[in-house]
Design a protein around this motif. Sequence first.
Motif, short mmCIF file in Angstrom:
data_model
loop_
_atom_site.label_atom_id
_atom_site.label_comp_id
_atom_site.label_asym_id
_atom_site.label_seq_id
_atom_site.Cartn_x
_atom_site.Cartn_y
_atom_site.Cartn_z
N GLY A 1 -0.69 -10.64 -20.24
CA GLY A 1 0.32 -9.62 -20.49
C GLY A 1 -0.21 -8.30 -20.99
O GLY A 1 0.56 -7.37 -21.25
N TYR B 1 -2.38 -6.39 -19.26
CA TYR B 1 -2.72 -5.54 -18.12
C TYR B 1 -1.59 -5.61 -17.11
O TYR B 1 -0.99 -6.66 -16.90
N TRP B 2 -1.29 -4.49 -16.48
CA TRP B 2 -0.26 -4.45 -15.44
C TRP B 2 -0.81 -3.55 -14.36
O TRP B 2 -0.81 -2.33 -14.50
N GLY B 3 -1.27 -4.16 -13.26
CA GLY B 3 -1.92 -3.35 -12.23
C GLY B 3 -3.22 -2.84 -12.77
O GLY B 3 -4.03 -3.59 -13.34
N LYS B 4 -3.41 -1.55 -12.65
CA LYS B 4 -4.66 -0.98 -13.17
C LYS B 4 -4.49 -0.51 -14.61
O LYS B 4 -5.43 -0.06 -15.23
N PHE B 5 -3.27 -0.60 -15.15
CA PHE B 5 -3.00 -0.05 -16.49
C PHE B 5 -3.32 -1.08 -17.56
O PHE B 5 -3.09 -2.27 -17.39
N LEU C 1 -2.28 -2.10 -21.33
CA LEU C 1 -1.20 -1.88 -22.28
C LEU C 1 -1.77 -2.07 -23.67
O LEU C 1 -1.91 -3.19 -24.15
#
Lengths: 235, 256
Positions: free
Chosen positions: A223, A225-229, A231
């Motif tokens: 949870g 990381y989301w795609g290349k982002f 958090l």
Amino acid sequence: PAGPGGVAVPWAGLKKWTLPPDYSGITIPEKPKLKFMDKVPAVPKVRREPRRLRDIRGPSQVATDFTQGQYGILALGGGYLHWGHFEMIRLTIGRSIDPKSMFAVWRVPAPYKSVTRKSLGHRMGGGKGPIDRYVTAVKSGRLVVEVGGRCEFGEVRPFLDRVAQKLPFPAVAVSRESLQEMRREEEQRRLDNQNPWTFERVVTSNMLGMRKYLSPYDLRLKGRYWGKFFLKHRV
Amino acid sequence: LPGAGIGAHTERCPAAWLPALQLLRRGSKAVTRHWKAMHFQRQKLLALTEYLPPRPALPPRCLPRPAPRQQQEDGYARVLRAQLEATLRASRMVAVCQYNAMADEDVATLRHFLRRHDIHVKFVLNEVARPVLAQSKLRNLLPLFVCRNILLVSPEPRAREMLRVLKGVPQVNLLGACIDDTILSRQGVENVARLPPLEVSQGQTVAALSLLPSQTCSLLQRGPAHLTALLEQHIRRLRGAGGAAEPPPGPGTGNH
């Protein structure tokens, strides 16, 4: 100190002299400036390779710690660096450091991944486009450049921050101590989290069938990381 | 085979079951340049599993402030204290003055004029002076060391010259002094200045003490001197009355 009525009364005490920093163990290498990176590798690729965006996704396993220098730029997101970025970094850092007392070192390889692009204004179809440029994949948590020498973080931080702002992914200037502090704080947040429900716990035991809506990679990414982002606020 | 797959998986995570079909309805890939919209269930899960910071029962601002940590012993402070101790030991007169902001050249002029009378100007920091004074005999001067101070030290007690110089400098105010192991206030210093010098006062004391003994001699001689005067008077009268009358045999001028 506060005076009568709560007003602060300034008073000067004895000046506390601090010892100057000890640079005894630091050696400046022969070529202190950043090496020139080629736009295209020496052996250009003939076969066009698939996009493979998983080289952007998730945390980095390589180049996460300092080797030679004391300060560096840490990537807080995934992205591709192309030759323009390399030139910008090389010239800005080369302009700002003093080669007699400071040095800089690359922590990313020269562009190796070919990226294709179809010409504008054409419909879909007709095969894969020709190779447009070469890029380097950077995952979050990786160091991009390292700077070291007889200098303090306060001297180095302004230009490293400027470079970090211009990169295609969020980045921040760090020193050895600040990176350690960041990691320690992260660990502390993970430990003193009062929420009994964590993403990791829900995903590993598949509570409420959550894995139907999540990717199998979320087991590893937990949870954060989301795609290349990346958090940063998530624990 | 579905059965074999489910059986193999349950060995790894026995308390869970795996979904047979992953959701892949949207067109974009997993990694996009833009922020990919999350499934609502995922959003709910992320909202549920947010970080909750620890909340102590008593907020830290209600607790008493932690005691300030003892600063490390500063070598420079030690040196300054030793210097101050040596100065105080070597001087007979120590005057404490309040110092207000002065121009540099004015400070230099003041120093010059005081140096002419062998008075040295020392700027002291309160945090250095306080421990030194607390252990010396000048501990009653401690309450004076509050604001910015200077010390005027001298091996000789030159109160009059010091006051004269300080009268012309309004920015330096005398607060108190210790002259010859005597703690004096501002009035005390002025009185000391008005005193005559040591030799003169010594001479005055000697004169006052020897006043009575000096009168003893004349006191003792008063009786016979009176008698001598009376007899002389008598002789003169007799001589004047009858020249032939022989003077009576008297003791004459008796110098007893």
